[in-house]
Write an enzyme that holds these catalytic residues in place. Sequence first.
Site, short mmCIF file in Angstrom:
data_model
loop_
_atom_site.label_atom_id
_atom_site.label_comp_id
_atom_site.label_asym_id
_atom_site.label_seq_id
_atom_site.Cartn_x
_atom_site.Cartn_y
_atom_site.Cartn_z
CE LYS A 49 37.94 42.27 14.76
NZ LYS A 49 39.28 42.09 15.38
CD GLN A 93 42.85 40.63 14.86
OE1 GLN A 93 41.97 41.38 14.47
NE2 GLN A 93 42.67 39.75 15.84
CG ASP A 116 40.40 46.19 20.08
OD1 ASP A 116 39.26 45.74 19.84
OD2 ASP A 116 41.44 45.77 19.54
#
Length: 281
Positions: A49, A93, A116
């Site tokens: 990322k 994460q 997300d």
Amino acid sequence: MLPGKPVAERVLADVTARADALRARGITPSLATVLVGDDDASAGYIRIKQKQAAELGIESPHSHLPATTTQEQLVEVIRGYNADPAVHGLLIQYPIPGHLDYDAALAELDPDMDVDGMHPMNMGRLAVGLPGPLPCTPAGIEELLAFYEIPVAGREVVILGRGATLGRPLAMLLAQKRPTANAAVTVVHTGVPDWDRYTRRAEILIAAAGVPGIIQPEHVKPGATVIGGGVRYEGRRLLPDVDESCEEVAGAITPRVGGVGPTTVAMLFRNVITAAEKARG
């Protein structure tokens, strides 16, 4: 074959143009990431990322917290990023160490910074059809179907899997009244003894169970479109839900590697740039 790379390239080209427009106004888009512990796979995802962010001209501040981090310490980091006007998107994460409550940490995020798309408020927005960050894998699957001009509206879509990150939000997304959705959606799962009775009638079958090889050729309607969304890892080896032999039956199918993965990452950065635009008007 329905590879995800061309889809991701088109999405990221749009993200790049929008990032350039923001920088021309003196605004640098920013995605902050938080990693707790030393899981190698999670650290690898963060590096991917960060590399993609650098290529897009997006800043990527990062907090790597020890595995002994307390819930209060994690919340303090999240609130710090929430309050930073230079940060537009924030990602925690997953997974995090077992003594921590991921759902409680997620709820601390500013919903508009939730790239997300998994914050409870954003899931609620999706459920009632309001704009907001979309969960990345479901959004990427919709984008993939649209890119390859596979008709969805009015067709029978069966999703095998009811998870909060894929099956459930994807069902809501594809049932909405839009040109790239508006389908008749059935969600089935491995708790249904005859789940294959449903998959065999699907015009579009989406595997989201996280059970390696669960979809075999006999579970697929000849000529159907098959999207492999669910995977599991053994070490670094990726094990998809859809067995490769399904290529013999399907009319169109995502590859074992490089299908939904690239589109998921692309949608993450689409959410980042949208958050930056919204934050700066």
